[in-house]
Design a protein around this motif. Structure first.
Motif, mmCIF file in Angstrom:
data_model
loop_
_atom_site.group_PDB
_atom_site.id
_atom_site.type_symbol
_atom_site.label_atom_id
_atom_site.label_comp_id
_atom_site.label_asym_id
_atom_site.label_seq_id
_atom_site.Cartn_x
_atom_site.Cartn_y
_atom_site.Cartn_z
ATOM 1 N N ARG A 1 0.845 -1.188 0.000
ATOM 2 C CA ARG A 1 0.000 0.000 0.000
ATOM 3 C C ARG A 1 0.883 1.241 0.000
ATOM 4 N NH1 ARG A 1 -3.172 -2.471 4.380
ATOM 5 N NH2 ARG A 1 -5.130 -3.343 3.558
ATOM 6 N N PHE A 2 0.372 2.312 -0.603
ATOM 7 C CA PHE A 2 1.112 3.570 -0.671
ATOM 8 C C PHE A 2 0.177 4.706 -0.249
ATOM 9 C CE2 PHE A 2 2.712 0.675 -3.862
ATOM 10 C CZ PHE A 2 4.081 0.707 -3.660
ATOM 11 N N ASN A 3 0.580 5.470 0.757
ATOM 12 C CA ASN A 3 -0.140 6.692 1.099
ATOM 13 C C ASN A 3 0.284 7.761 0.101
ATOM 14 O OD1 ASN A 3 -1.305 5.440 3.307
ATOM 15 N ND2 ASN A 3 0.269 6.146 4.733
ATOM 16 N N VAL A 4 -0.597 8.142 -0.784
ATOM 17 C CA VAL A 4 -0.249 9.055 -1.883
ATOM 18 C C VAL A 4 -0.854 10.426 -1.623
ATOM 19 C CG1 VAL A 4 0.090 7.293 -3.638
ATOM 20 C CG2 VAL A 4 -2.206 8.133 -3.198
ATOM 21 N N SER A 5 -0.181 11.449 -2.113
ATOM 22 C CA SER A 5 -0.614 12.838 -1.919
ATOM 23 C C SER A 5 -0.485 13.591 -3.233
ATOM 24 C CB SER A 5 0.228 13.522 -0.835
ATOM 25 O OG SER A 5 0.170 12.797 0.371
ATOM 26 N N PRO A 6 -1.457 13.418 -4.140
ATOM 27 C CA PRO A 6 -1.409 14.130 -5.419
ATOM 28 C C PRO A 6 -1.539 15.633 -5.192
ATOM 29 C CG PRO A 6 -3.542 13.054 -5.137
ATOM 30 C CD PRO A 6 -2.671 12.584 -4.025
ATOM 31 N N PRO A 7 -1.016 16.469 -6.127
ATOM 32 C CA PRO A 7 -1.091 17.933 -5.961
ATOM 33 C C PRO A 7 -2.509 18.425 -5.744
ATOM 34 C CG PRO A 7 0.344 17.348 -7.791
ATOM 35 C CD PRO A 7 -0.322 16.087 -7.356
ATOM 36 N N GLN A 8 -3.481 17.773 -6.368
ATOM 37 C CA GLN A 8 -4.873 18.151 -6.214
ATOM 38 C C GLN A 8 -5.647 16.948 -5.690
ATOM 39 O OE1 GLN A 8 -6.649 19.804 -9.708
ATOM 40 N NE2 GLN A 8 -8.711 19.888 -8.832
ATOM 41 N N GLY A 9 -6.373 17.150 -4.586
ATOM 42 C CA GLY A 9 -7.115 16.051 -3.997
ATOM 43 C C GLY A 9 -8.114 15.440 -4.967
ATOM 44 N N GLY A 10 -8.160 14.094 -5.016
ATOM 45 C CA GLY A 10 -9.076 13.407 -5.908
ATOM 46 C C GLY A 10 -8.538 13.178 -7.306
ATOM 47 N N ASP A 11 -7.292 13.572 -7.571
ATOM 48 C CA ASP A 11 -6.679 13.358 -8.898
ATOM 49 C C ASP A 11 -6.135 11.928 -8.958
ATOM 50 O OD1 ASP A 11 -5.360 13.363 -11.288
ATOM 51 O OD2 ASP A 11 -4.216 15.200 -10.922
ATOM 52 N N TYR B 1 -5.353 10.157 -11.519
ATOM 53 C CA TYR B 1 -4.257 10.005 -12.484
ATOM 54 C C TYR B 1 -2.906 10.263 -11.810
ATOM 55 C CZ TYR B 1 -7.954 10.422 -16.062
ATOM 56 O OH TYR B 1 -9.071 10.246 -16.833
ATOM 57 N N ALA B 2 -2.818 11.384 -11.086
ATOM 58 C CA ALA B 2 -1.556 11.726 -10.403
ATOM 59 C C ALA B 2 -1.258 10.737 -9.288
ATOM 60 C CB ALA B 2 -1.642 13.147 -9.854
ATOM 61 N N ALA B 3 -2.303 10.282 -8.589
ATOM 62 C CA ALA B 3 -2.093 9.320 -7.508
ATOM 63 C C ALA B 3 -1.546 8.001 -8.050
ATOM 64 C CB ALA B 3 -3.409 9.081 -6.762
ATOM 65 N N LEU B 4 -2.096 7.520 -9.173
ATOM 66 C CA LEU B 4 -1.586 6.296 -9.790
ATOM 67 C C LEU B 4 -0.149 6.472 -10.250
ATOM 68 C CD1 LEU B 4 -4.627 5.028 -11.895
ATOM 69 C CD2 LEU B 4 -3.425 3.729 -10.136
ATOM 70 N N ALA B 5 0.141 7.619 -10.871
ATOM 71 C CA ALA B 5 1.497 7.868 -11.354
ATOM 72 C C ALA B 5 2.496 7.861 -10.203
ATOM 73 C CB ALA B 5 1.542 9.206 -12.100
ATOM 74 N N GLU B 6 2.112 8.471 -9.071
ATOM 75 C CA GLU B 6 3.004 8.492 -7.908
ATOM 76 C C GLU B 6 3.253 7.079 -7.382
ATOM 77 O OE1 GLU B 6 2.966 9.914 -3.239
ATOM 78 O OE2 GLU B 6 1.634 10.924 -4.664
ATOM 79 N N ALA B 7 2.196 6.301 -7.233
ATOM 80 C CA ALA B 7 2.340 4.949 -6.691
ATOM 81 C C ALA B 7 3.176 4.065 -7.614
ATOM 82 C CB ALA B 7 0.962 4.329 -6.480
ATOM 83 N N VAL B 8 2.901 4.118 -8.906
ATOM 84 C CA VAL B 8 3.647 3.299 -9.864
ATOM 85 C C VAL B 8 5.118 3.691 -9.872
ATOM 86 C CG1 VAL B 8 3.940 2.871 -12.318
ATOM 87 C CG2 VAL B 8 1.663 2.746 -11.308
ATOM 88 N N THR B 9 5.387 4.991 -9.843
ATOM 89 C CA THR B 9 6.777 5.458 -9.843
ATOM 90 C C THR B 9 7.513 4.969 -8.608
ATOM 91 O OG1 THR B 9 6.149 7.430 -11.101
ATOM 92 C CG2 THR B 9 8.245 7.503 -9.915
ATOM 93 N N ARG B 10 6.921 5.129 -7.453
ATOM 94 C CA ARG B 10 7.571 4.700 -6.215
ATOM 95 C C ARG B 10 7.795 3.188 -6.198
ATOM 96 N NH1 ARG B 10 3.789 7.307 -1.718
ATOM 97 N NH2 ARG B 10 4.936 5.800 -0.428
ATOM 98 N N ARG B 11 6.812 2.437 -6.691
ATOM 99 C CA ARG B 11 6.894 0.975 -6.690
ATOM 100 C C ARG B 11 8.033 0.489 -7.569
ATOM 101 N NH1 ARG B 11 5.844 -4.044 -4.471
ATOM 102 N NH2 ARG B 11 5.125 -5.547 -6.013
ATOM 103 N N TYR B 12 8.078 0.950 -8.815
ATOM 104 C CA TYR B 12 9.003 0.340 -9.775
ATOM 105 C C TYR B 12 10.375 0.993 -9.791
ATOM 106 C CZ TYR B 12 4.823 -2.137 -10.971
ATOM 107 O OH TYR B 12 3.701 -2.916 -10.877
ATOM 108 N N GLN B 13 10.485 2.221 -9.295
ATOM 109 C CA GLN B 13 11.823 2.776 -9.090
ATOM 110 C C GLN B 13 12.587 1.943 -8.069
ATOM 111 O OE1 GLN B 13 11.357 6.945 -8.024
ATOM 112 N NE2 GLN B 13 12.324 7.601 -9.927
ATOM 113 N N ARG B 14 11.903 1.606 -7.001
ATOM 114 C CA ARG B 14 12.559 0.810 -5.948
ATOM 115 C C ARG B 14 12.854 -0.602 -6.438
ATOM 116 N NH1 ARG B 14 10.818 0.359 0.424
ATOM 117 N NH2 ARG B 14 12.447 -1.143 1.011
ATOM 118 N N MET B 15 11.901 -1.232 -7.145
ATOM 119 C CA MET B 15 12.128 -2.593 -7.621
ATOM 120 C C MET B 15 13.285 -2.646 -8.606
ATOM 121 S SD MET B 15 8.256 -4.108 -8.022
ATOM 122 C CE MET B 15 8.840 -5.758 -8.376
ATOM 123 N N ALA B 16 13.359 -1.642 -9.493
ATOM 124 C CA ALA B 16 14.470 -1.601 -10.447
ATOM 125 C C ALA B 16 15.793 -1.374 -9.726
ATOM 126 C CB ALA B 16 14.229 -0.499 -11.476
#
Length: 585
Positions: free
Chosen positions: A406-416, A418-433
């Motif tokens: 699980r990832f506690n995400v904080s997109p620039p605009q609440g309810g976004d 798209y940005a929340a998914l991008a943040e979670a995916v980036t954090r997940r796969y940057q670390r895995m790589a």
């Protein structure tokens, strides 16, 4: 309804045959199953009966005999297991039994599964110490066997118990299996008192242990002395699989449960499944099925008066149907629902089912082999607050829960999202790589083109643009089975509702949604609890935690009286009054 070769496609009944048949011959038919049926239809045969009860009996007889492909079919029709007690013998034997029953023996049941029988046998052997060995083994013993050594038999084979004492234990076992637990414990208590009065303390201790064992069994049962013979039915359908769970209660004692998996089509609702199941199950040619006095259903179903009348005519027994219950019956219904959920999860996660669905996914995606690792993301929030992204992982063996994140995400605009998914995916796969861990062979996103585009853009920024991405979104009607898939390469396609690949993707998507939702609720609850208690004067972080631990949560803390608050560690009377006033005013 007949096919061109004369085979039967479907059997149905109706009060008004003209209206019922006319509903099939419409210009627009929404149900996929009905369209498929009409495409094969070549002729119709009708039989007029004198009343609805006769029509219902005829319908079930034809379904049982002909097994039409467009009816919901009950597939498991094995005979039920019983407990057999060979009372015709000098030293009766107690054993598991299935099949034809002998005239002189006593039979108890039927039980819903072999596991239920063995559990009951285990209790009877421990408490009443009756033999379970075969007659040939019994007649050839010269010394007691292991069952005697572990105190599960009195060794009548070598004369260590008299016929009179053994028969007394048999009578108690019969009362126990018939549900007369109170009579058994009363008799044992009288014998225990007599043994103690005669200073036979060893015998009194044995009787005391028997009584304790029976009391333990009684504590595990929901007892109802009024209408104790009950079947409790719960139905659940999900991802192309339906289960009907039957909880069997006899003499107020839960004997166990049994799961049935009828053959269904995507358009069949849970009400349809239960409706078809009831008539086939209770009106089928099962001579060993003992009808209960009452059948409890987890939802209202039409036509129950007709079914009750048919049962009176066919089986000579009055059966009451109910869907609104309380007390012990409500507890039984909850138990049936919980078992239905577990049975369905077990079926969905079975290896054969998973392998079939993975093979179908490979065909759907047009790849040589199915993806060995699928990761799915979903976002959960309330009005944009306390957003949580979930990542669940599936492989050919099913869910890999140790890899969930699980990832506690904080997109620039609440309810976004798209940005929340991008943040979670980036954090997940940057670390895995960075750590050199294996990446997924398919990245599944709960969402449509927008969500897929946001994820692809985020992956490109971390040099993982080659990772396959697939979005799953609900269709215009938002009904299950009408989902649309969005491939990262721009393709959009909608599988049929009965496609096993779609059922797999639905299962993974729903698990990601569940995991995100529970994480979001926990984060939101923690934030709300902390923020409310932080405002109370004189309450620091340590004391806040002590209060929550002592009362078990914020709601319990709000319900506490001043006296209860003052009894908490470190809380004085004056501080308790301040906390109470703050929480309530």
């Amino acid at each position: 309804m007949l096919a061109g070769d004369g085979s039967v496609l479907y059997v149905g009944k109706a009060r008004d045959l003209r209206a019922r048949l006319g509903s099939y011959f419409q210009k627009r038919i929404d149900a996929v199953k009905t369209r498929a049926l009409m495409a094969r239809l070549a002729g119709v045969q009708t039989t007029v009966t004198s009343d609805e009860t006769e029509a219902l009996l005829l319908e079930q007889a034809l379904i049982k005999e002909l097994r039409p492909p467009y009816n919901i079919l009950l597939r498991d029709d094995k005979s039920y297991p019983y407990i057999r007690l060979s009372v015709e013998q000098t030293f009766p034997r107690i054993a598991f039994h299935r099949g034809k029953r002998r005239a002189k023996s006593r039979y108890f049941g039927p039980y819903p599964s072999s596991g239920s029988v063995r559990e009951a046998l285990n209790v009877v052997e421990k408490v009443f110490r009756l033999r379970n060995c075969t007659d040939s083994f019994f007649s050839n013993r010269t010394r007691p066997c292991l069952q005697y050594q572990i105190k599960r038999c009195t060794a009548p084979c070598v004369g260590l118990v008299s016929e009179e004492d053994y028969r007394r234990q048999v009578a108690l076992a019969i009362d126990f299996l018939d549900g007369r637990d109170g009579a058994v414990t009363d008799a044992l208590e009288r014998r225990m008192a007599a043994a103690a009065e005669a200073l036979d303390f060893e015998r009194a201790a044995e009787l005391r242990d028997q009584i304790a064992a029976i009391r333990l069994v009684q504590q595990k049962q929901y007892v109802d002395t009024d209408r104790g013979d009950v079947d409790v039915l719960a139905v659940l359908a999900r991802h192309g699989i339906a289960v009907v769970e039957i909880l069997v209660v006899r003499q107020g004692r839960v004997l166990g449960h049994h799961s049935y998996f009828p053959k269904v089509r995507p358009e069949d609702t849970e009400e349809d499944v239960l409706d078809a199941f009831l008539s086939q199950y209770y009106l089928g040619d099962r001579g060993d099925l003992a009808l209960p006095a009452e059948v409890i259903l987890d939802r209202p179903v039409g036509g129950l008066e007709t079914l009750a009348a048919a049962l009176r005519e066919a089986r000579g027994r009055k059966v009451r149907f109910a869907s609104t219950v309380r007390g012990e019956r409500l507890a039984w219904l909850r138990m049936a629902k919980e078992n239905a959920e577990q049975s369905l999860i077990g079926k969905l996660t079975s290896r054969d089912n998973i392998n079939q669905r993975y093979a179908a996914l490979a065909r759907l995606l047009d790849v040589e082999s199915p993806p060995a690792r699928i990761e799915c993301f979903d976002i959960s929030h309330t009005g944009g607050e306390q957003a949580v992204a979930s990542c669940v992982v599936f492989g050919p063996e099913g869910a890999i829960k140790g890899d969930y994140r699980r990832f506690n995400v904080s997109p620039p605009q609440g309810g976004d999202d798209y940005a929340a998914l991008a943040e979670a995916v980036t954090r997940r796969y940057q670390r895995m790589a960075r750590e050199g861990k294996a990446l997924p062979e398919l990245l599944l996103i709960d969402g449509g083109k927008g969500q897929v585009g946001a994820v692809i853009a985020a992956l490109a920024l971390i040099d993982l643009a080659a990772l396959p991405v697939l979005g799953i979104s609900k269709g215009p009607s938002r009904k299950a089975g009408l989902e649309v898939l969005h491939h990262g390469d721009g393709r959009t396609f909608a599988p049929t509702a009965d496609d096993p690949a779609l059922h797999l993707l639905q299962q993974i998507r729903d698990e990601a949604h569940r995991f995100a939702l529970t994480g979001h609720r926990a984060r939101r609850g923690k934030a709300r609890s902390a923020s409310l208690l932080e405002e109370i004067p004189g309450i620091g972080p340590r004391r806040r935690q002590q209060l929550l631990n002592h009362f078990g949560g914020l709601q319990q803390l709000r319900n506490a009286s001043v006296e209860s608050l003052a009894s908490a560690p470190g809380i004085s009377r004056s501080l308790a009054e301040s906390i109470y006033a703050w929480l309530h005013d």
